[in-house]
Design a protein around this motif. Structure first.
Motif, mmCIF file in Angstrom:
data_model
loop_
_atom_site.group_PDB
_atom_site.id
_atom_site.type_symbol
_atom_site.label_atom_id
_atom_site.label_comp_id
_atom_site.label_asym_id
_atom_site.label_seq_id
_atom_site.Cartn_x
_atom_site.Cartn_y
_atom_site.Cartn_z
ATOM 1 N N ASN A 53 22.570 -1.366 34.143
ATOM 2 C CA ASN A 53 21.328 -0.687 34.013
ATOM 3 C C ASN A 53 20.767 -0.935 35.033
ATOM 4 O OD1 ASN A 53 22.209 -0.141 31.276
ATOM 5 N ND2 ASN A 53 21.230 -2.242 30.636
ATOM 6 N N ILE A 64 15.915 3.243 31.598
ATOM 7 C CA ILE A 64 16.938 2.778 32.298
ATOM 8 C C ILE A 64 18.038 3.800 32.615
ATOM 9 C CG2 ILE A 64 16.610 0.355 31.624
ATOM 10 C CD1 ILE A 64 18.648 0.745 29.221
ATOM 11 N N ILE A 66 22.051 4.242 32.894
ATOM 12 C CA ILE A 66 23.187 3.407 32.460
ATOM 13 C C ILE A 66 24.262 3.593 33.435
ATOM 14 C CG2 ILE A 66 24.826 3.108 30.703
ATOM 15 C CD1 ILE A 66 21.875 2.646 29.793
ATOM 16 N N HIS A 94 14.396 3.094 22.517
ATOM 17 C CA HIS A 94 15.368 2.065 23.391
ATOM 18 C C HIS A 94 14.373 1.081 24.068
ATOM 19 C CE1 HIS A 94 19.445 3.897 23.198
ATOM 20 N NE2 HIS A 94 18.800 4.770 22.687
ATOM 21 N N ASP A 151 20.467 -0.757 25.476
ATOM 22 C CA ASP A 151 21.273 0.338 26.414
ATOM 23 C C ASP A 151 22.373 1.099 25.721
ATOM 24 O OD1 ASP A 151 23.329 -1.831 26.260
ATOM 25 O OD2 ASP A 151 23.346 -2.105 28.626
ATOM 26 N N ASP A 196 18.988 -6.043 26.685
ATOM 27 C CA ASP A 196 19.917 -5.561 27.859
ATOM 28 C C ASP A 196 19.420 -5.250 29.136
ATOM 29 O OD1 ASP A 196 21.955 -5.521 25.788
ATOM 30 O OD2 ASP A 196 21.331 -3.405 25.217
#
Length: 190
Positions: free
Chosen positions: A61, A102, A104, A124, A146, A157
Motif C-alpha cells: 500500500n 491508500i 493498493i 477503510h 486494505d 494494514d
C-alpha cells in the motif's frame, strides 16, 4: 564504583528513556467492527506531511492525499518504509477538507478516508490523536484496512501520522538566504 541499587536505578531509567523515544501509536481498539467515520479539515495552511508509523498488510500500500477532488502523489510503502519516514503530500489552506487514501499494490484500486468515495462504501480508515515521539511528531494517526468490504477490520494494514507544517513566506526565505550569504562573505573576508 556504583552500588547495586544505583546500577539498578540507572538501568531502569535507561529502559524508560529508550521506550519513550519510540512510542508507536495506539492500534484500533475494536477489531472486527467497522470504524466510525472521521473527517479531516486543515486547521492551518502549509504542507501536509505524513510520517510512516507501521503496520504491514499482505498487499503493498502507498499513502496519498486527495485535495479538491484530485489525488496527489503517493508514497510511504507499508512494505519498504521505516518508522518515521516522511512524505510531503501537498500544500493546503486552512479550512480545506483532507481526504487520505491508500493505493493498493501501487495501482488504481484505492480506498479513501471518505467512505462515499469507496466502491464498497466501507470506511477503510480509522483515526486517533498521537502525542508524538523522537521520530514522529504529534499529529493525527490514520490506520487503513486494505481489503474490499473491510477484510478482517483490524485497521492495521497501513498506518501514518499526518501533520501540517508551515511553509515559509517568500520574504522569510529571502531573509534567510541573505543572512547565509552575509555569513559566507564574512568568512571569506577573514
Amino acid at each position: 564504583m556504583a552500588t547495586p541499587l544505583l546500577r539498578l536505578a540507572l538501568a531502569g531509567a535507561s529502559l524508560l528513556l529508550s521506550t519513550a523515544a519510540h512510542a508507536v501509536p495506539d492500534v484500533y481498539p475494536t477489531p472486527g467492527m467497522e470504524a466510525p467515520v472521521s473527517s479531516f479539515v486543515a486547521t492551518s495552511s502549509g504542507q501536509v506531511v505524513a510520517y510512516y508509523t507501521g503496520a504491514i498488510g499482505g498487499l503493498t500500500n502507498l499513502v496519498g492525499l486527495r485535495l479538491n477532488g484530485v489525488d496527489g502523489p503517493v508514497g510511504l510503502s507499508n512494505q519498504a518504509s521505516a518508522y518515521g519516514d516522511s512524505l510531503v503530500l501537498g500544500n493546503v489552506s486552512a479550512g480545506d477538507t483532507l481526504v487520505f487514501f491508500i493505493a493498493i499494490d501501487g495501482g488504481t484500486e484505492r480506498y479513501y478516508s471518505d467512505p462515499s468515495l469507496n466502491t464498497d462504501a466501507f470506511n477503510h480508515a480509522w483515526a486517533a490523536a498521537y502525542a508524538g515521539d523522537a521520530d514522529v511528531p504529534a499529529g493525527t494517526n490514520i490506520a487503513f484496512e486494505d481489503l474490499a468490504g473491510g477484510g478482517d477490520r483490524n485497521y492495521f494494514d497501513h498506518s501514518f501520522v499526518y501533520q501540517i507544517t508551515a511553509v515559509p513566506e517568500p520574504a522569510s526565505w529571502a531573509l534567510l538566504l541573505g543572512g547565509a550569504a552575509a555569513l559566507a562573505a564574512r568568512r571569506r573576508s577573514r
